[in-house]
Design an enzyme around this catalytic site. Structure first.
Site, PDB file in Angstrom:
ATOM      1  N   HIS A 233      25.745  14.084  36.220  1.00 18.18           N
ATOM      2  CA  HIS A 233      24.908  13.850  35.046  1.00 18.18           C
ATOM      3  C   HIS A 233      25.723  13.430  33.826  1.00 18.18           C
ATOM      4  O   HIS A 233      25.356  12.498  33.089  1.00 18.18           O
ATOM      5  CB  HIS A 233      24.130  15.144  34.765  1.00 18.18           C
ATOM      6  CG  HIS A 233      23.016  15.047  33.795  1.00 18.18           C
ATOM      7  ND1 HIS A 233      23.189  15.232  32.439  1.00 18.18           N
ATOM      8  CD2 HIS A 233      21.684  14.822  33.981  1.00 18.18           C
ATOM      9  CE1 HIS A 233      22.016  15.131  31.823  1.00 18.18           C
ATOM     10  NE2 HIS A 233      21.082  14.884  32.742  1.00 18.18           N
ATOM     11  N   ASN A 335      11.739  17.607  30.099  1.00 16.99           N
ATOM     12  CA  ASN A 335      10.975  16.769  31.035  1.00 16.99           C
ATOM     13  C   ASN A 335       9.790  17.478  31.690  1.00 16.99           C
ATOM     14  O   ASN A 335       9.307  17.049  32.726  1.00 16.99           O
ATOM     15  CB  ASN A 335      11.906  16.275  32.160  1.00 16.99           C
ATOM     16  CG  ASN A 335      13.147  15.600  31.631  1.00 16.99           C
ATOM     17  OD1 ASN A 335      13.147  15.027  30.554  1.00 16.99           O
ATOM     18  ND2 ASN A 335      14.223  15.676  32.395  1.00 16.99           N
ATOM     19  N   SER A 410      17.026  13.205  29.228  1.00 14.53           N
ATOM     20  CA  SER A 410      18.495  13.201  29.271  1.00 14.53           C
ATOM     21  C   SER A 410      19.046  11.790  29.143  1.00 14.53           C
ATOM     22  O   SER A 410      20.143  11.583  28.617  1.00 14.53           O
ATOM     23  CB  SER A 410      18.993  13.794  30.589  1.00 14.53           C
ATOM     24  OG  SER A 410      18.885  15.192  30.595  1.00 14.53           O
TER      25      SER A 410
END
Length: 591
Positions: A233, A335, A410
């Site tokens: 990530h 989210n 993100s």
């Protein structure tokens, strides 16, 4: 009255009568087809025009006649304000002449003047001396897939002609970083703040190596019912901020000349609040006991992470400390298709909370339950669906470098963090976090349609945000002109100076200030020409070189970054030799 004066008066009267007569047919076909009015469409003000006189015409072969023609057009000009003062600047390589007015004309005035000039049958064409700008399109092989940088996203492609983030450091508080040839050059320093050696997977807890060891897990390890491969990530987020750009490879970064400090806080099963709070403090230049000081304190912190619950004192205190040090903290809204007031650090004060949109400008939807969080705490939106960036192909531990598209707030957050880097790189003095938030909100692009839930005031617009720094459509590029003639005394070491006074600006001049000069003189080898800054500093432009019939004409780029913008700027011309005389015809400075 002398015969010479009578002839001049009759000539002036005839010119005026001719202009008056011609002005009645200024829109006739023979004039209209020689005027490029479409070039005025995107210009708010204009003071320079290109005029081409027909071969064989007197104006083409004689400067005095040319100036007389321009004066005649000025006399018949129907504009408003002070005198027009239309002057010849130089002849271009195509045989057309560049002419300049003594003041800026709005679109209506410019059109009126162009029609007056074109009323002369000897004029072949007239058009504005329009300003062109670079249209930077990176040659990165997968740039076309990065819709988030287009006008449908944050409009980065236009912003890159103004700023690329040079000199700004962005801290990415995330899973750490993997080696990637499309990113490594913009990675500096970093630290691993995961204190649990098992979660860190490096066997030693906190250390100076921010390398991502993988955040994969099996469900039983983390109290969930599913397994997960490593996400890499932090590498994806860092690529959106500052992937190496225009290298004929891979992807581009939002602020591709900025540097990223990777700060590792997320490992197996995520990361702890205490570790993240320490990471915020360290990344922003604060002190963390037992940890060496950060040699590259960030101006921007990106936090594409979060959890549920109230902000709490730990988060808020760490964020307050970062903000007090002038660091802008940009965080993801989350989210879960819920109100971001229930997600932290999205609900902390002093942060910029980012929601996500797709390429249609609608709130991002990734599945039936996975949608961008919303609510009053969300400040702005940015691209968060199908975002291509740098990644790693390993399923658990690091493997080969790769690229992949991810979705989430993100992915929206680093777009905004990158824009903050663009702003700080362009600003004369660093903007406070509050000022940055105001700029982003005030310049955000309206949603194409009202979102089904509130996700901020609009979509971040990088170019508009940069434009707002100077309060003008073209930040930092205002032109100041003095069109008054100044005779240069012959054989005189003092010379003559023409002054332009600048006021109402802030900060220093740029390193690429532009000075345009038109000095008429039969022997420029006699001349020394200097720009004198308000503090008396002297910048030489021309120093007694060249030959006869060669005026000092041209545009010169000068590094004036040590000089304050406001004050009296002077152009000084000195002719220390005998025989020849000349004049400063016109000059301008742009910054």
């Amino acid at each position: 009255m002398s015969d010479r004066s009578m002839r001049a008066l009759r000539k002036h009267a005839l010119a005026a009568a001719t202009v008056t007569a011609l002005s009645c047919v200024a829109v006739s076909a023979y004039a209209a087809d020689r005027i490029n009015l479409s070039a005025l469409a995107n210009a708010s003000q204009q003071d320079e025009f290109i005029v081409k006189y027909r071969d064989g015409s007197a104006a083409r072969s004689n400067e005095a006649t040319l100036q007389s023609s321009l004066s005649a057009a000025s006399t018949g000009f129907s504009g408003k304000g002070r005198a027009l003062g239309l002057k010849h600047v130089r002849r271009t390589s195509i045989g057309a002449d560049l002419v300049r007015a003594a003041r800026k004309l709005d679109r209506a005035e410019a059109e009126s003047l162009m029609r007056q000039i074109a009323a002369d049958p000897n004029v072949e064409f007239v058009e504005p001396n329009a300003r062109m700008t670079a249209f930077f399109t990176p040659d990165d092989t997968r740039f076309a897939e990065q819709w988030g940088y287009t006008a449908s996203g944050i409009n980065a492609t236009q912003a890159w002609d103004v700023s690329t983030g040079t000199g700004v450091v962005v801290a990415v508080i995330d899973t750490g970083i993997t080696s990637h040839s499309d990113l490594n050059a913009n990675i500096i320093g970093g630290y691993d703040f995961i204190s649990d050696a098992t979660a860190a997977r490096d066997g030693n807890g906190r250390d100076s190596n921010p390398a991502d060891q993988g955040d994969w897990f099996v469900g039983s390890d983390c109290g969930v019912t599913y397994n997960s491969n490593s996400s890499w990530h932090g590498t994806h987020v860092a690529g959106t901020i500052a992937a190496v750009t225009n290298n004929a490879k891979g992807v581009s970064g939002t602020a591709y000349n900025a540097k990223v400090v990777p700060v590792r806080v997320l490992g197996r099963c995520g990361g702890t609040l205490a570790d993240i709070a320490d990471a915020i403090t360290w990344a922003s230049g604060g002190t963390v006991s037992g940890i060496p000081a950060n040699p590259n304190p960030a101006e921007v912190i990106n936090m594409s992470l979060g959890g549920s619950g109230l902000c709490g004192s730990t988060y808020q205190t760490a964020i307050d400390g970062a903000v007090s040090r002038g660091v802008t903290v940009v965080v993801a809204a989350g989210n879960n298709n819920g109100n971001a007031s229930n997600a932290r650090p999205a609900n902390c004060t002093g942060v910029i909370t980012v929601g996500a949109v797709d390429s249609n400008g609608a709130r991002s939807v990734w599945s039936s339950t996975q949608k961008s969080n919303y609510g009053a705490v969300v400040d702005v939106a940015a691209p968060g669906s199908n975002i291509l960036s740098t990644l790693n192909a390993g399923t658990t531990t690091p493997g080969a470098e790769s690229y992949a598209s991810y979705g989430g707030t993100s992915m929206a957050t680093p777009h905004v963090a990158g824009v903050v880097a663009l702003l700080q790189a362009k600003a004369t003095t660093p903007k406070t976090p509050a000022e940055i938030e105001t700029i982003l909100k005030n310049t955000a692009r309206a949603f194409p349609a009202t979102p089904d839930q509130p996700i901020g005031v609009g979509i971040v617009n990088a170019k508009a945000a940069l434009d707002s720094l100077s309060g003008t459509p073209n930040p930092g590029t205002q032109t100041y002109t003095n069109g008054t003639d100044y005779n240069i005394p012959d054989n005189n070491t003092t010379g003559v100076s023409s002054t332009i006074t600048v006021s109402g600006r802030t900060g220093n001049a740029p390193s690429n200030a532009s000075v345009s000069v038109n000095i008429i003189h039969p022997y420029k080898g006699d001349l020394k020409v200097d720009l004198i800054a308000p503090d008396g500093s002297v910048y030489n432009i021309h120093n007694r070189t060249g030959s006869s019939a060669d005026n000092v004409t041209g545009t010169f780029t000068i590094n004036l970054s040590s000089e304050a913008l406001n004050g009296a700027w002077k152009l000084r011309a000195v002719d220390a030799a005998a025989v020849d005389v000349g004049r400063i015809d016109t000059w301008s400075i742009t910054f």
